[in-house]
Design an enzyme around this catalytic site. Structure first.
Site, PDB file in Angstrom:
ATOM      1  N   SER A 124      93.385  32.583  62.562  1.00  0.00           N
ATOM      2  CA  SER A 124      92.980  32.426  61.164  1.00  0.00           C
ATOM      3  C   SER A 124      93.877  31.408  60.475  1.00  0.00           C
ATOM      4  O   SER A 124      95.082  31.317  60.770  1.00  0.00           O
ATOM      5  CB  SER A 124      93.112  33.769  60.447  1.00  0.00           C
ATOM      6  OG  SER A 124      92.983  33.579  59.058  1.00  0.00           O
ATOM      7  N   TYR A 148      97.973  41.706  57.398  1.00  0.00           N
ATOM      8  CA  TYR A 148      96.901  41.175  58.252  1.00  0.00           C
ATOM      9  C   TYR A 148      97.330  39.824  58.841  1.00  0.00           C
ATOM     10  O   TYR A 148      97.234  39.593  60.045  1.00  0.00           O
ATOM     11  CB  TYR A 148      95.605  41.020  57.446  1.00  0.00           C
ATOM     12  CG  TYR A 148      94.584  40.139  58.136  1.00  0.00           C
ATOM     13  CD1 TYR A 148      93.912  40.589  59.272  1.00  0.00           C
ATOM     14  CD2 TYR A 148      94.311  38.847  57.666  1.00  0.00           C
ATOM     15  CE1 TYR A 148      92.988  39.766  59.919  1.00  0.00           C
ATOM     16  CE2 TYR A 148      93.387  38.032  58.307  1.00  0.00           C
ATOM     17  CZ  TYR A 148      92.728  38.495  59.431  1.00  0.00           C
ATOM     18  OH  TYR A 148      91.822  37.681  60.073  1.00  0.00           O
ATOM     19  N   LYS A 152      98.110  38.402  62.853  1.00  0.00           N
ATOM     20  CA  LYS A 152      97.564  37.179  63.466  1.00  0.00           C
ATOM     21  C   LYS A 152      98.684  36.278  63.982  1.00  0.00           C
ATOM     22  O   LYS A 152      98.591  35.692  65.051  1.00  0.00           O
ATOM     23  CB  LYS A 152      96.690  36.423  62.457  1.00  0.00           C
ATOM     24  CG  LYS A 152      95.385  37.129  62.140  1.00  0.00           C
ATOM     25  CD  LYS A 152      94.410  37.032  63.301  1.00  0.00           C
ATOM     26  CE  LYS A 152      93.208  37.904  63.156  1.00  0.00           C
ATOM     27  NZ  LYS A 152      92.427  38.068  64.375  1.00  0.00           N
TER      28      LYS A 152
END
Ligand code: NAD
Ligand code: UDP
Length: 336
Positions: A124, A148, A152
């Site tokens: 991402s 989050y 990643k």
């Protein structure tokens, strides 16, 4: 090629499955359905004309994964499975680390066990943190600003360590910008549970009359109209980017990061206007305070994807809006 898609029943995985099936690959979808529905399987079959194999299981079960990889003689894994809501990740960080990081560890163990060394990872653009310059290229410093994003980033770091430890691995981290849109059939698309957090699904629900109005989070950013600017990419372009990466990976050992974006930024108000035009519906909005953690603008330098993969996004904003609208308005609850 025999490919396994973890999280293959989700929004992005299901579109990638369609593209891979149509290209003749043997596709196995491995998903615990925590954020997707079994109906998607029939819809993928309806579009592609072939039914993929489906295994309902959790990536945190290395045993179930190992069995699936062996049984289907898998050659490459595309790893989509994970939790993705930024706000929720701040409330339940352990769930995010367990699912995303723990799940990836379990996947890598199963791949090691079965001798599979080829992986496409759903990365991402969130790993760039607050942009220090624009457009964002892959050399931009990495920094995550929420749990989050940190999952990643941890996964990318783990994949780089793995590749450094064993030159046989072929890994590509595809850093997605803002995936939107749906398959042109309107059969599959993004279906967030509850009130959407992301802009495009929220606008679509406002246009459908399910939500009263959009709150535009801030109109005092240093952007042309003061609202936030993002690089929205059609999910079918994204799917084709995965197919290009799959072919490219065969000849490229190591761990690589490649942006999947268009290079074009659109503001919130431009998105509202484009969606209203595509749907021929009003999209009422009000200006609200900035959302914590948001950056003013974020868009990709997509040159590496073109140079390495020979891929670039083909579909424009009208197509992103029209396909979203087709998907949303064809749901029974979406007819407003
Ligand atoms: P999604 O939630 O629609 O799909 C993820 C799928 O993974 C779901 O079908 C879910 O049921 C499954 N899943 C989750 N945890 C699992 C587990 N432990 N075991 C098995 N299956 C599990 O999300 P998406 O939008 O398709 O995103 C796919 C990937 O792309 C995610 O890793 C996400 O972080 C990443 N990504 C998404 C976006 C975006 O805006 N959609 C942007 C950047 C990166
Ligand atoms: N946004 C908004 N209202 C919403 C949701 C999002 O104004 O209800 C804005 C947000 O501030 C950002 C842009 O839309 O400028 C894209 O937000 P999204 O959450 O879709 O993506 P991300 O911020 O994660 O890139």
């Amino acid at each position: 090629m025999n490919v396994l898609l973890t999280g293959g029943m989700g929004y992005i995985g299901s579109h990638v499955a369609v593209v891979l099936l149509q290209a003749g690959h043997h596709v196995v979808l491995y998903d615990n359905l925590c954020n997707s529905e079994i109906e998607t399987l029939a819809r993928i079959e309806q579009i592609a004309g072939v039914r993929p194999t489906f295994i309902q299981a959790d990536i945190r079960s290395a045993k179930a994964l190992t069995d699936a990889l062996k049984h289907h003689a898998i050659e490459t894994v595309l790893h989509f499975a994970g939790l993705k809501a930024v706000g929720e990740s701040a409330i339940n960080p352990v769930d995010y680390y367990a699912n995303n990081v723990g799940g990836t560890v379990s996947l890598l163990e199963a791949m090691r066990e079965t001798g599979i060394r080829s992986l496409v990872f759903s990365g991402s653009a969130t790993v760039y943190g607050e942009p220090q310059y624009l457009p964002l290229d892959e050399a931009h410093p990495l920094c995550a600003t929420n749990p989050y994003g940190r999952t990643k980033l941890h996964i990318e770091e783990m994949l780089r360590d793995l590749s450094a430890s064993d030159p046989l691995w072929r890994i590509v981290c595809l850093r997605y910008f803002n995936p939107v849109g749906a398959h042109e059939s309107g059969l599959i698309g993004e279906k967030p549970v509850g009130t959407p957090n992301n802009l495009m699904p929220y606008i679509a629900r406002v246009a459908a009359g399910e939500l009263k109005e959009l709150s535009v989070f801030g109109n005092d950013y240093p952007t042309p109209d003061g609202t936030g600017v993002r690089d929205y990419i059609h999910v079918m372009d994204l799917a084709e980017g995965h197919m290009a990466a799959l072919g490219w990976l065969t000849g490229h050992p190591g761990c690589h990061a490649i942006n999947l974006g268009t290079g074009q930024g659109y503001s919130v108000l431009e998105m509202v206007k484009a969606f209203a035009s595509a749907s021929e519906r009003d999209v009422p909005y009000q200006i609200a305070p900035r959302r914590a953690g948001d950056v003013a603008a974020c868009y990709a330098n997509p040159e590496k994807a073109l140079k390495e993969l020979g891929w670039q996004a083909q579909r424009g904003l009208p197509d992103m809006c029209a396909s979203t609208w087709k998907f949303v308005s064809s749901r029974p609850e979406g007819r407003g």
